[in-house]
Design a protein around this motif. Structure first.
Motif, PDB file in Angstrom:
ATOM      1  N   HIS A  48      12.518 -21.932  15.009  1.00 25.34           N
ATOM      2  CA  HIS A  48      12.855 -20.564  14.590  1.00 25.34           C
ATOM      3  C   HIS A  48      12.660 -20.385  13.076  1.00 25.34           C
ATOM      4  N   LEU A  49      12.917 -21.435  12.305  1.00 25.39           N
ATOM      5  CA  LEU A  49      12.911 -21.310  10.841  1.00 25.39           C
ATOM      6  C   LEU A  49      11.565 -21.578  10.203  1.00 25.39           C
ATOM      7  N   GLY A  54      22.805 -11.295  11.596  1.00 28.55           N
ATOM      8  CA  GLY A  54      22.198 -11.187  10.263  1.00 28.55           C
ATOM      9  C   GLY A  54      22.507  -9.840   9.623  1.00 28.55           C
ATOM     10  N   CYS A  64      11.199 -10.170   1.297  1.00 28.59           N
ATOM     11  CA  CYS A  64      10.712 -10.923   2.448  1.00 28.59           C
ATOM     12  C   CYS A  64       9.221 -10.767   2.614  1.00 28.59           C
ATOM     13  N   ASN A 117       7.350 -10.574   8.133  1.00 31.15           N
ATOM     14  CA  ASN A 117       8.694 -10.822   8.683  1.00 31.15           C
ATOM     15  C   ASN A 117       9.367  -9.501   9.078  1.00 31.15           C
ATOM     16  N   ALA A 143      11.615  -8.828  11.391  1.00 28.48           N
ATOM     17  CA  ALA A 143      13.075  -8.861  11.598  1.00 28.48           C
ATOM     18  C   ALA A 143      13.802  -8.758  10.255  1.00 28.48           C
ATOM     19  N   SER A 144      13.289  -9.446   9.240  1.00 25.76           N
ATOM     20  CA  SER A 144      13.953  -9.430   7.937  1.00 25.76           C
ATOM     21  C   SER A 144      13.903  -8.028   7.312  1.00 25.76           C
ATOM     22  N   VAL A 175      16.438  -5.844   9.127  1.00 26.86           N
ATOM     23  CA  VAL A 175      17.816  -6.161   8.741  1.00 26.86           C
ATOM     24  C   VAL A 175      18.173  -5.475   7.421  1.00 26.86           C
ATOM     25  N   LYS A 181      18.569  -1.767   8.121  1.00 19.65           N
ATOM     26  CA  LYS A 181      19.820  -1.486   8.860  1.00 19.65           C
ATOM     27  C   LYS A 181      21.057  -1.609   7.980  1.00 19.65           C
TER      28      LYS A 181
HETATM   29  C1  COA Z   1      15.651 -12.640   9.707  1.00 15.59           C
HETATM   30  C2  COA Z   1      17.046 -13.041  10.201  1.00 15.59           C
HETATM   31  C3  COA Z   1      17.903 -13.508   9.012  1.00 15.59           C
HETATM   32  C4  COA Z   1      17.720 -11.799  10.824  1.00 15.59           C
HETATM   33  O1  COA Z   1      18.989 -12.130  11.351  1.00 15.59           O
HETATM   34  P1  COA Z   1      19.314 -11.732  12.879  1.00 15.59           P
HETATM   35  O2  COA Z   1      20.718 -12.076  13.151  1.00 15.59           O
HETATM   36  O3  COA Z   1      18.277 -12.348  13.752  1.00 15.59           O
HETATM   37  O4  COA Z   1      19.088 -10.148  12.796  1.00 15.59           O
HETATM   38  P2  COA Z   1      19.744  -8.956  13.668  1.00 15.59           P
HETATM   39  O5  COA Z   1      19.904  -9.394  15.086  1.00 15.59           O
HETATM   40  O6  COA Z   1      20.945  -8.461  12.952  1.00 15.59           O
HETATM   41  O7  COA Z   1      18.631  -7.830  13.539  1.00 15.59           O
HETATM   42  C5  COA Z   1      17.262  -8.112  13.794  1.00 15.59           C
HETATM   43  C6  COA Z   1      16.513  -6.793  13.920  1.00 15.59           C
HETATM   44  O8  COA Z   1      15.104  -7.050  13.788  1.00 15.59           O
HETATM   45  C7  COA Z   1      14.446  -6.596  14.950  1.00 15.59           C
HETATM   46  N1  COA Z   1      13.290  -7.477  15.132  1.00 15.59           N
HETATM   47  C8  COA Z   1      13.263  -8.709  15.656  1.00 15.59           C
HETATM   48  N2  COA Z   1      12.005  -9.203  15.599  1.00 15.59           N
HETATM   49  C9  COA Z   1      11.244  -8.253  15.008  1.00 15.59           C
HETATM   50  C10 COA Z   1       9.876  -8.146  14.670  1.00 15.59           C
HETATM   51  N3  COA Z   1       9.023  -9.164  14.898  1.00 15.59           N
HETATM   52  N4  COA Z   1       9.436  -7.019  14.084  1.00 15.59           N
HETATM   53  C11 COA Z   1      10.291  -5.993  13.811  1.00 15.59           C
HETATM   54  N5  COA Z   1      11.616  -6.023  14.111  1.00 15.59           N
HETATM   55  C12 COA Z   1      12.079  -7.144  14.699  1.00 15.59           C
HETATM   56  C13 COA Z   1      15.481  -6.654  16.036  1.00 15.59           C
HETATM   57  O9  COA Z   1      15.133  -5.813  17.116  1.00 15.59           O
HETATM   58  C14 COA Z   1      16.702  -6.157  15.272  1.00 15.59           C
HETATM   59  O10 COA Z   1      16.656  -4.759  15.053  1.00 15.59           O
HETATM   60  P3  COA Z   1      17.471  -3.710  15.998  1.00 15.59           P
HETATM   61  O11 COA Z   1      18.919  -4.068  15.884  1.00 15.59           O
HETATM   62  O12 COA Z   1      17.137  -2.382  15.423  1.00 15.59           O
HETATM   63  O13 COA Z   1      16.957  -3.920  17.387  1.00 15.59           O
HETATM   64  C15 COA Z   1      16.967 -14.180  11.279  1.00 15.59           C
HETATM   65  O14 COA Z   1      16.284 -13.737  12.425  1.00 15.59           O
HETATM   66  C16 COA Z   1      16.352 -15.466  10.754  1.00 15.59           C
HETATM   67  O15 COA Z   1      17.047 -16.359  10.333  1.00 15.59           O
HETATM   68  N6  COA Z   1      15.005 -15.572  10.825  1.00 15.59           N
HETATM   69  C17 COA Z   1      14.329 -16.794  10.341  1.00 15.59           C
HETATM   70  C18 COA Z   1      14.504 -17.009   8.860  1.00 15.59           C
HETATM   71  C19 COA Z   1      14.137 -15.751   8.057  1.00 15.59           C
HETATM   72  O16 COA Z   1      13.114 -15.126   8.310  1.00 15.59           O
HETATM   73  N7  COA Z   1      14.989 -15.400   7.077  1.00 15.59           N
HETATM   74  C20 COA Z   1      14.790 -14.230   6.238  1.00 15.59           C
HETATM   75  C21 COA Z   1      13.959 -14.557   5.078  1.00 15.59           C
HETATM   76  S1  COA Z   1      13.749 -13.121   4.011  1.00 15.59           S
END
Ligand code: COA
Length: 198
Positions: free
Chosen positions: A42-43, A122, A146, A150, A152-153, A156, A159
């Motif tokens: 995942h990381l 997150g 980020c 990325n 998801a980042s 987050v 949001k």
């Molecule tokens: C990025 C990270 C910190 C987010 O924490 P998390 O607990 O997974 O995040 P959340 O569940 O609160 O929210 C994730 C959001 O991203 C969305 N998402 C997930 N994958 C996605 C993608 N590929 N593209 C766009 N959005 C995405 C999810 O749907 C969610 O949004 P929503 O609530 O509107 O549906 C975590 O996934 C992580 O550790 N990733 C690997 C390390 C990393 O990338 N760290 C950040 C470096 S800047």
């Protein structure tokens, strides 16, 4: 807080119903190794420090280094723990990547362990860090950066009510070697509002 500030009596701990955020301590190495080793797949895409197998000794050394830097106010690395603090759910921190302490700027970093990711943790931790950072810490500006890859980042940050300030094109290299844009978000004290509190 004076202009020539070179240390901070930093807050140590933030407690919420679903998690605790606190400074690392000697003895945390075993739990850090367990969390990052269980989360390597995942990381590895976005965390350049992730390795397939981290030893407890190596992780313990990192925890002690984090604790030392916290005390000397050179970096504020924090663990994200389950409410009873038996399980490390991820890591975060306030990093001095936008100048010295006297500027009262920090960048928030974060990783969530693989089996706890994409469930809202997150986003909840980032909102809590912004509220804590502007409430009990001296920060005036908190940034989040980020990779453009990325999704998801970026989500987050959005949001949590941070503002997208711009994109640095072809600015960094992801761990797979590909050049990526860096997407820059920030929140300012006095301007940021917790979207969940609305
Ligand atoms: C990025 C990270 C910190 C987010 O924490 P998390 O607990 O997974 O995040 P959340 O569940 O609160 O929210 C994730 C959001 O991203 C969305 N998402 C997930 N994958 C996605 C993608 N590929 N593209 C766009 N959005 C995405 C999810 O749907 C969610 O949004 P929503 O609530 O509107 O549906 C975590 O996934 C992580 O550790 N990733 C690997 C390390 C990393 O990338 N760290 C950040 C470096 S800047």
């Amino acid at each position: 807080m004076g202009e020539s500030l070179n240390y901070l009596v930093a807050p140590q701990r933030l407690s919420r119903a679903d998690f605790v955020v606190r400074a690392y301590r000697p003895g945390d190495g075993e739990r850090l190794a367990e969390a990052v080793n269980a989360s390597y797949a995942h990381l590895k895409t976005f965390m350049p420090w992730a390795r397939p197998q981290q030893s407890v000794e190596e992780s313990e050394g990192r925890c002690r280094d984090f604790a030392g830097r916290y005390l000397s106010s050179t970096d504020f690395v924090l663990g994200i723990w389950s409410p009873d603090e038996t399980r490390l759910l991820g890591g975060t921190g306030f990093h001095l990547r936008e100048g010295g302490l006297e500027l009262r700027n920090a960048e928030i970093g974060m990783w969530i362990r693989g089996d706890a990711a994409y469930r809202g943790l997150g986003s909840a931790v980032l909102r809590a860090l912004l509220a804590w950072g502007f409430g009990e810490w001296p920060w005036l500006r908190l940034a989040w950066r980020c990779s453009g890859a990325n999704g998801a980042s970026q989500r987050v940050a959005e949001k949590a009510g941070m503002l997208k300030e711009g994109v640095l094109r072809s600015h960094s290299v992801d761990p797979d070697g590909s050049r990526r844009d860096t997407v820059c978000y920030a929140a300012l004290r006095g301007e940021w509002k917790d979207p969940a509190a609305a």
